[in-house]
Design an enzyme around this catalytic site. Structure first.
Site, PDB file in Angstrom:
ATOM      1  N   TYR A 144      18.910  36.531   6.553  1.00 35.43           N
ATOM      2  CA  TYR A 144      18.076  37.040   5.275  1.00 35.43           C
ATOM      3  C   TYR A 144      18.613  37.621   4.264  1.00 35.43           C
ATOM      4  CZ  TYR A 144      14.612  39.731   2.542  1.00 35.43           C
ATOM      5  OH  TYR A 144      13.974  40.114   1.487  1.00 35.43           O
ATOM      6  N   ASP A 239      27.448  38.320   3.313  1.00 36.58           N
ATOM      7  CA  ASP A 239      26.386  39.350   2.773  1.00 36.58           C
ATOM      8  C   ASP A 239      26.616  40.440   3.554  1.00 36.58           C
ATOM      9  OD1 ASP A 239      24.131  40.749   2.362  1.00 36.58           O
ATOM     10  OD2 ASP A 239      22.819  38.919   2.682  1.00 36.58           O
ATOM     11  N   LYS A 267      22.294  48.801  -0.023  1.00 36.31           N
ATOM     12  CA  LYS A 267      22.206  50.039   0.778  1.00 36.31           C
ATOM     13  C   LYS A 267      22.945  51.130   0.951  1.00 36.31           C
ATOM     14  CE  LYS A 267      19.408  46.950   3.798  1.00 36.31           C
ATOM     15  NZ  LYS A 267      18.038  47.126   3.851  1.00 36.31           N
TER      16      LYS A 267
END
Ligand code: HOZ
Length: 421
Positions: A144, A239, A267
């Site tokens: 994702y 990623d 994050k």
């Protein structure tokens, strides 16, 4: 456990927001319960509106490596607020954070700050396309990379819980340039390169997949991706929205010793505020406007409050040489407890892990999606009822923070061991 207030708030929220939430997994659909409405969080704990207290292993889906509301971060943010919340103009703080990132991840020679992981990956791909002059990209089933159109193909996270890995509303043209390979399956990548060789701009991968539950790269897989992208003149994008500053200061690329062309962060780098970052080799990033022809912009990009939270968080991580060992050890204790139950398979990289209700080892997309999600839902309820908040989906990760105390870990292990399936 009392949940009346959360239930009441959820009823109202459902009339205002789709599914009552602003991000699907939070709705607890995958575990068949009503989501808890959170009132506050401090250290290792979160507290809901009904007054329940939980040891938290969601940690805001990753940012909370230091635990919640760490005093130094909160003080720095409060102080920064006195100077205004947003200017839409350059500040010194953007360069301070960028330098800290480059010190930890040297291959991010130049970077751009954005406001989310989704924005970071979307923009990195645009940069890769602009730099190579090619249109196609390779992603992996179950990985994702946020919710931009071209990346919602065979995606992970909430799309897996809904058993619908492709989103409606994505025009065919967008997904046609997204090629899907299988994580840990070199052959699937080779075949795509053989067929589309000089059309592929980049391969984007979560170096540790963490949105189909946590799945570790097989030995040599990341090196293989490095070699094959080089061979075909495509870029390799890691990623690291989840793994960045989580596995080590240098993220997964340092942890596994593989250097991509570009990296995306989110994050932890925002210390709990909305920050994403994409960056890489200078010659690639020089394609970005106003230097180059690839356009990307944002009113809240480099927001001074978000930069402050990121700077303070990275400062605390960079000045604490023992933190990664400590969180690794805590996670290892929890892993041991899971394994003792003999009910699950555990995948773990440092403080990032998943317990899968699966008979077989989970090494790829198929073994992940074949896990028993009903059993996971039952385990989730057992944990929650006993004061432990874990991800409300088999396909999300468990995060251990530096704020988890020995007592928290012991209680967590006891609750795991009391689960009989
Ligand atoms: N997609 C996120 C986890 N992989 C969930 C974000 C959220 O619900 O806050």
């Amino acid at each position: 456990m009392k949940t009346e207030i959360s239930e009441k708030y959820f009823e109202e929220a459902k009339t205002l927001m789709p599914g009552g939430v602003n991000s699907p997994v939070r709705a607890f659909n995958a575990v068949g319960r009503t989501p808890l409405f959170i009132k506050k969080a401090k250290g290792s704990k979160i507290y809901d509106e009904d007054g329940n207290e939980f040891i938290d292993y969601v940690c805001s889906w990753g940012p909370g490596i230091l635990g919640h509301a760490r005093d130094e971060v909160i003080e720095a943010v409060k102080e920064a607020c006195n100077y205004g919340l947003s200017y839409g103009a350059p500040t010194k703080k953007e360069s301070v954070l960028a330098k800290m990132i480059r010190e930890c991840i040297p291959h991010m020679e130049m970077m751009r700050m954005v406001s989310s992981g989704t924005e970071a990956t979307m923009s990195a791909i645009r940069a890769a396309r602009g730099f190579t002059g090619r249109d196609m990209i390779i992603k992996f089933a179950g990985c994702y990379h946020g919710h931009s159109d071209g990346l919602l193909v065979k995606s992970g996270s909430g799309l897996l819980s809904n058993a619908a890995p492709d989103s409606a509303g994505v025009p065919k043209g967008y997904s046609e340039t997204t090629l899907v390979a299988f994580y840990n399956d070199e052959e699937s990548v080779k075949k795509l390169f053989e067929k589309y060789s000089d059309k592929i701009a980049c391969v984007i991968v979560e170096p540790v997949a963490a949105n189909m539950g946590v799945v570790l790269p097989k030995k040599g897989f990341l090196n293989f991706l490095r070699d094959i992208t080089k061979k075909y003149g495509a870029l390799l994008i890691f990623d690291e929205v989840i793994t960045g500053f989580r596995l080590s200061l240098g993220g997964a690329s340092q942890y596994f010793g593989v250097t991509p062309d570009m990296t995306t962060l989110g994050k932890i780098v925002g210390g709990g505020m909305p920050v994403g970052v994409y960056g890489g080799r200078k010659e690639i990033m020089e394609c970005i406007s106003p230097l180059g022809k690839v356009y990307q912009a944002g009113t809240l990009s480099g927001n001074p409050i978000a930069m402050t939270a990121g700077i303070k968080t990275l400062e605390l991580l960079m000045n604490d040489s023992g933190i990664y060992d400590r969180i690794d050890k805590k996670a290892a204790e929890i892993e041991k407890a899971f394994l003792k139950t003999r009910l699950v398979k555990v995948n773990r990289a440092g403080s990032l892990m998943s317990a899968f209700f699966s008979e077989k080892d989970v090494t790829d997309y198929n073994s992940s999606i074949n896990s028993d999600t009903k059993k996971y839902a039952d385990y989730f309820s057992h944990m929650l009822e006993n004061g432990i908040y874990v991800a409300p989906s088999q396909f999300e990760a468990m995060f251990v923070s530096d704020a988890h105390t020995d007592e928290d870990i012991k209680k967590t292990c006891d609750v795991i061991l009391s689960y009989k399936g």
